[in-house]
Design a protein around this motif. Structure first.
Motif, PDB file in Angstrom:
ATOM      1  N   THR A 176      43.027  38.887  60.027  1.00 46.35           N
ATOM      2  CA  THR A 176      42.291  39.723  59.077  1.00 46.35           C
ATOM      3  C   THR A 176      40.995  39.019  58.709  1.00 46.35           C
ATOM      4  O   THR A 176      40.740  37.889  59.142  1.00 46.35           O
ATOM      5  CB  THR A 176      43.121  39.958  57.790  1.00 46.35           C
ATOM      6  OG1 THR A 176      43.259  38.711  57.102  1.00 46.35           O
ATOM      7  CG2 THR A 176      44.492  40.534  58.101  1.00 46.35           C
ATOM      8  N   GLU A 177      40.208  39.658  57.893  1.00 43.93           N
ATOM      9  CA  GLU A 177      38.943  39.040  57.459  1.00 43.93           C
ATOM     10  C   GLU A 177      39.184  37.770  56.654  1.00 43.93           C
ATOM     11  O   GLU A 177      38.349  36.880  56.631  1.00 43.93           O
ATOM     12  CB  GLU A 177      38.131  40.044  56.633  1.00 43.93           C
ATOM     13  CG  GLU A 177      37.553  41.166  57.465  1.00 43.93           C
ATOM     14  CD  GLU A 177      36.678  42.104  56.638  1.00 43.93           C
ATOM     15  OE1 GLU A 177      36.175  41.686  55.589  1.00 43.93           O
ATOM     16  OE2 GLU A 177      36.514  43.251  57.076  1.00 43.93           O
ATOM     17  N   THR A 178      40.322  37.680  55.989  1.00 48.28           N
ATOM     18  CA  THR A 178      40.607  36.494  55.175  1.00 48.28           C
ATOM     19  C   THR A 178      41.565  35.512  55.840  1.00 48.28           C
ATOM     20  O   THR A 178      41.672  34.374  55.412  1.00 48.28           O
ATOM     21  CB  THR A 178      41.201  36.903  53.804  1.00 48.28           C
ATOM     22  OG1 THR A 178      42.363  37.698  54.022  1.00 48.28           O
ATOM     23  CG2 THR A 178      40.179  37.697  52.998  1.00 48.28           C
ATOM     24  N   HIS A 179      42.280  35.930  56.876  1.00 48.15           N
ATOM     25  CA  HIS A 179      43.211  35.049  57.597  1.00 48.15           C
ATOM     26  C   HIS A 179      42.869  35.065  59.080  1.00 48.15           C
ATOM     27  O   HIS A 179      43.149  36.040  59.769  1.00 48.15           O
ATOM     28  CB  HIS A 179      44.663  35.513  57.387  1.00 48.15           C
ATOM     29  CG  HIS A 179      45.141  35.355  55.996  1.00 48.15           C
ATOM     30  ND1 HIS A 179      45.117  36.386  55.094  1.00 48.15           N
ATOM     31  CD2 HIS A 179      45.633  34.281  55.340  1.00 48.15           C
ATOM     32  CE1 HIS A 179      45.577  35.956  53.933  1.00 48.15           C
ATOM     33  NE2 HIS A 179      45.895  34.685  54.061  1.00 48.15           N
ATOM     34  N   TRP A 180      42.280  33.970  59.557  1.00 43.78           N
ATOM     35  CA  TRP A 180      41.841  33.897  60.954  1.00 43.78           C
ATOM     36  C   TRP A 180      42.795  33.117  61.830  1.00 43.78           C
ATOM     37  O   TRP A 180      42.520  32.854  62.990  1.00 43.78           O
ATOM     38  CB  TRP A 180      40.470  33.267  61.042  1.00 43.78           C
ATOM     39  CG  TRP A 180      39.402  34.071  60.386  1.00 43.78           C
ATOM     40  CD1 TRP A 180      39.506  35.316  59.830  1.00 43.78           C
ATOM     41  CD2 TRP A 180      38.058  33.678  60.193  1.00 43.78           C
ATOM     42  NE1 TRP A 180      38.322  35.731  59.322  1.00 43.78           N
ATOM     43  CE2 TRP A 180      37.390  34.726  59.527  1.00 43.78           C
ATOM     44  CE3 TRP A 180      37.338  32.553  60.513  1.00 43.78           C
ATOM     45  CZ2 TRP A 180      36.063  34.683  59.190  1.00 43.78           C
ATOM     46  CZ3 TRP A 180      36.004  32.500  60.180  1.00 43.78           C
ATOM     47  CH2 TRP A 180      35.379  33.554  59.522  1.00 43.78           C
TER      48      TRP A 180
END
Length: 127
Positions: free
Chosen positions: A106-110
């Motif tokens: 996600t945008e916060t979890h790469w």
């Protein structure tokens, strides 16, 4: 470089010293991972990352199965948690009958944070 173009360094019959180098590398990697009896570990090299992933995945599956049998638990439906970064894991899951559980990026979890991996690992199986 031109003198080597027609040589296949993977051919252990033609270049037997590559087998010894491979054996030494396997032993070094086993030692790095603190394998018991690293000096007598059996392994092989591969020419690509997909082959390495498939071999590693099979080793994980067999070790998992051995632990499940020892614990008296079912070993019928193994699953594998990973991120969607290497297409070979989808092939591995299909070829070797393993359920793949991909951690969504996600945008916060790469990456595969332990908390997110745990949630993914324990979620209910689909069909």
């Amino acid at each position: 470089m031109n003198e080597s173009l027609d040589k296949n360094m993977i051919d252990k019959d033609e270049y037997p010293q590559t087998a010894e180098i491979e054996k030494r590398c396997v032993h070094m990697i086993a030692d790095l991972w603190h394998a018991p009896g690293a000096w007598k570990t059996v392994g092989c090299s591969t020419t690509g990352s997909s082959e390495a992933c498939m071999l590693g995945g099979l080793a994980l599956k067999w070790q998992w199965r051995k632990r499940r049998i020892a614990a008296g638990k079912s070993y019928a439906r193994p699953n594998f948690v990973c991120g969607p970064v290497q297409v070979c894991w989808e092939k591995f899951a299909r070829y070797f009958d393993v359920e793949i559980r991909q951690v969504p990026l996600t945008e916060t979890h790469w990456g595969c944070a332990p908390r997110i991996c745990g949630i993914t690992a324990t979620r209910t199986r689909s069909a």
